[in-house]
Design an enzyme around this catalytic site. Structure first.
Site, PDB file in Angstrom:
ATOM      1  CB  THR A   1      -0.887   0.034   1.262  1.00 15.25           C
ATOM      2  OG1 THR A   1      -0.045   0.212   2.408  1.00 15.25           O
ATOM      3  CG2 THR A   1      -1.692  -1.247   1.423  1.00 15.25           C
TER       4      THR A   1
ATOM      5  CG  LEU B   1       0.565  -1.880   6.616  1.00  9.01           C
ATOM      6  CD1 LEU B   1      -0.006  -2.103   8.021  1.00  9.01           C
ATOM      7  CD2 LEU B   1      -0.564  -1.721   5.597  1.00  9.01           C
TER       8      LEU B   1
ATOM      9  CB  VAL C   1       7.777  -0.751   8.571  1.00 10.39           C
ATOM     10  CG1 VAL C   1       7.646   0.764   8.680  1.00 10.39           C
ATOM     11  CG2 VAL C   1       7.167  -1.449   9.784  1.00 10.39           C
ATOM     12  CE  LYS C   2       5.584   0.810  -0.475  1.00 16.19           C
ATOM     13  NZ  LYS C   2       4.390   1.108  -1.251  1.00 16.19           N
ATOM     14  CB  VAL C   3      11.231   3.122   5.568  1.00 18.69           C
ATOM     15  CG1 VAL C   3      12.003   4.355   6.036  1.00 18.69           C
ATOM     16  CG2 VAL C   3      10.678   2.346   6.755  1.00 18.69           C
TER      17      VAL C   3
END
Ligand code: E4P
Length: 225
Positions: free
Chosen positions: A27, A60, A86-88
């Site tokens: 996402t 996310l 975790v999207k960073v």
């Protein structure tokens, strides 16, 4: 190669999951805005619905900009379910956060990557996934696949474990080329997912088979006798 769907639309994820070939979900803030703006739904409810639909990795995005805040946000997201990634974003602060999250065993997907140099840094910080946006590079007149191939070579040269996730995929050929280039995963919108199934020759062959089969006396009902 793993196949992920790039959306926050629960209906689309459900549909793709029902086909039995969905490996995960990615996402981003734009997808989330599309799913939530103008509705009464909360972010928590949306994420919980998405996470229910697959045991595969679900990226996310952390939207903070300072490393400490990204880490705090990442910890919170990771607590939602074991399959959260975790999207960073690829910024100096983002990479500091990735290193810390990696130390804590939290999976990360380094996003908005457009160059092999950026991907090298993401791998050095212990990213689980790196997401080169191949379609956006193509849109800018660059060669997204070349960037992906160079990332692959660099990772292979040094034995980095970071997985390459081809992102901003626009059409089935991007998926095929990413697979040929050795990408570990590709994430694509629902319409590209659907297009993967389609070929006019398949439709034509099936139409012919169905027409011929209709002429067969008895058809399969004979088999049960
Ligand atoms: C990747 O994880 C991103 O969500 C995504 O692929 C963005 O691509 P777009 O150019 O289709 O917005």
């Amino acid at each position: 190669m793993k196949i992920f769907i790039d959306t926050a639309d629960v209906g689309q994820i459900k549909q793709a999951a029902s086909w039995g070939i969905l490996d995960g979900v990615t996402t981003n803030p734009s997808h989330v805005a599309k799913a939530l703006v103008g509705t009464q739904r909360t972010l928590a409810a949306l994420y919980s619905d998405i996470l229910e639909l697959t045991d595969g990795p679900v990226s996310l995005e952390a939207v903070s900009t300072q490393a400490a805040d990204i880490v705090a946000e990442g910890r919170k997201l990771a607590l939602l379910r074991a399959n959260v990634v975790v999207k960073v974003p690829l910024t100096p602060e983002g990479l500091k956060a990735v290193r810390q999250l990696a130390r804590e065993g939290i999976k990360t997907n380094v996003t908005v990557v457009f160059s092999p140099a950026q991907a090298l840094l993401a791998a050095k910080c212990g990213a689980t996934y790196v997401s080169p946006f191949i379609g956006r590079l193509d849109n800018a007149g660059d060669r997204g696949l070349d960037v992906l191939r160079e990332i692959k070579t660099i990772y292979r040269n040094f034995g980095f474990k970071t997985e390459i996730l081809a992102a901003a995929v626009r059409h089935p050929l991007h998926v095929v080329d990413a697979a040929l280039a050795g990408a570990d995963a590709a994430t694509m919108p629902y319409d590209v997912f659907e297009m993967l199934y389609k070929h006019p020759f398949t439709d034509a062959a099936l139409a012919t088979f169905a027409a011929d089969w209709a002429k067969v006396p008895g058809q399969t009902s004979d088999l049960s006798r």
